[in-house]
Design a protein around this motif. Structure first.
Motif, PDB file in Angstrom:
ATOM      1  N   TYR A  59      -9.465  26.603  38.141  1.00  0.00           N
ATOM      2  CA  TYR A  59      -8.829  27.713  38.873  1.00  0.00           C
ATOM      3  C   TYR A  59      -9.670  28.094  40.084  1.00  0.00           C
ATOM      4  O   TYR A  59     -10.885  28.307  39.942  1.00  0.00           O
ATOM      5  CB  TYR A  59      -8.683  28.952  37.976  1.00  0.00           C
ATOM      6  N   LYS A 101      -1.471  23.074  41.781  1.00  0.00           N
ATOM      7  CA  LYS A 101      -0.437  24.047  41.422  1.00  0.00           C
ATOM      8  C   LYS A 101      -0.781  25.351  42.146  1.00  0.00           C
ATOM      9  O   LYS A 101      -1.953  25.695  42.249  1.00  0.00           O
ATOM     10  CB  LYS A 101      -0.479  24.231  39.904  1.00  0.00           C
ATOM     11  N   ASN A 133      -5.524  24.766  39.798  1.00  0.00           N
ATOM     12  CA  ASN A 133      -4.658  25.939  39.985  1.00  0.00           C
ATOM     13  C   ASN A 133      -5.210  26.753  41.144  1.00  0.00           C
ATOM     14  O   ASN A 133      -6.264  27.373  41.015  1.00  0.00           O
ATOM     15  CB  ASN A 133      -4.646  26.805  38.724  1.00  0.00           C
TER      16      ASN A 133
END
Ligand code: IPE
Ligand code: IPE
Ligand code: MG
Length: 247
Positions: A59, A101, A133
């Protein structure tokens, strides 16, 4: 040799958050208007996304626009929104190729409809990707997020869905816009400013902080790896003693 080569592959933070600061000062330093700094900052975003992907960060949250930033001069706000549209249009294909993403946190209802539309479109186009992410904090305010969580919980208590003594950290976290995302192990703020500016107040309770002097448009992939390297030299004790951690 790049710092990347010496990183411990078993100690890569799963979530890195960055307060990208210093675009205006970078522009001033180069005798240009502030927006020029923001444009240049997009290059550093690209670099950070690539670097994070290369070393397996799961992330990456980028603080791109705070609720307080709405108070900047209209022309700067408009230019930033324009830049955001442009970046989404130009980068979606490459992000997709890199299996990235996209997510967003913040009060996106405040964004102009066209920005929100493009953003949602992009999120939708990348939704099946399984790599990094990338989370954009847009029109984000941590206090706003916390108040929202409190309102939701209060409503659930009032309508009988939950009892007061069921309120715990997990429940609270699930009411934040970051639900499902692990807390950042590492928070970076560029430009030599040492403050949080209403960013992830709850989520950074135990984050490691790293404050490079560089202005955001000067921040490179190597700087990102250097931040990870610095992080890896730290001992995270979570209230315990060093002996307990080593043992
Ligand atoms: C960060 O750079 C970008 C945003 C907040 C949108 P700044 O625009 O805050 O740059 P400085 O801090 O004025 O140099
Ligand atoms: C924080 O930067 C917000 C973002 C980087 C998007 P600011 O430049 O707005 O922060 P302050 O106002 O100097 O604390
Ligand atoms: Mg700033």
């Amino acid at each position: 040799m790049s710092t990347k080569e010496i990183l411990n592959k078993n100690n890569i933070p799963s979530h890195v958050a960055i307060i990208m600061d210093g675009n205006g000062r970078w522009a001033a330093k180069h005798g240009k208007a502030r927006i020029f700094g923001h444009e240049q900052g997009v290059e550093s975003v690209r670099a950070a996304v690539e670097a994070a992907g290369e070393i397996g960060v799961k992330y990456l949250t980028l603080y791109a626009f705070s609720t307080e930033n709405w108070g900047r001069p209209t022309e700067e706000v408009n230019a930033l929104m324009g830049l955001l549209i442009q970046a989404i249009e130009n980068e979606t294909e490459k992000l997709n190729k890199n299996n990235v993403k996209l997510g967003v946190i913040g009060n996106i209802e405040m964004l102009p409809a066209v920005v929100k539309g493009k953003l949602m479109n992009c999120i939708n186009n990348l939704k099946s990707n399984t790599g990094l992410n990338l989370i954009l904090a847009l029109s984000y305010s941590s206090k706003w997020e916390i108040i929202n969580a409190v309102k939701n919980i209060a409503a659930s208590v009032k309508n009988g869905e939950i009892k007061t003594d069921q309120i715990n950290e997990r429940l609270f976290e699930n009411c934040l816009t970051t639900r499902g995302i692990p807390d950042p192990e590492l928070l970076i703020r560029t430009s030599g400013e040492y403050r949080i500016s209403n960013f992830m107040l709850w989520q950074i309770a135990y984050s490691e902080f790293y404050f490079p002097e560089k202005l955001w448009p000067d921040f490179t992939k190597e700087d990102f790896f250097e931040a990870i390297n610095n992080y890896q030299k730290r001992e995270r004790r979570f209230g315990k003693t060093s002996e307990q951690i080593e043992g």
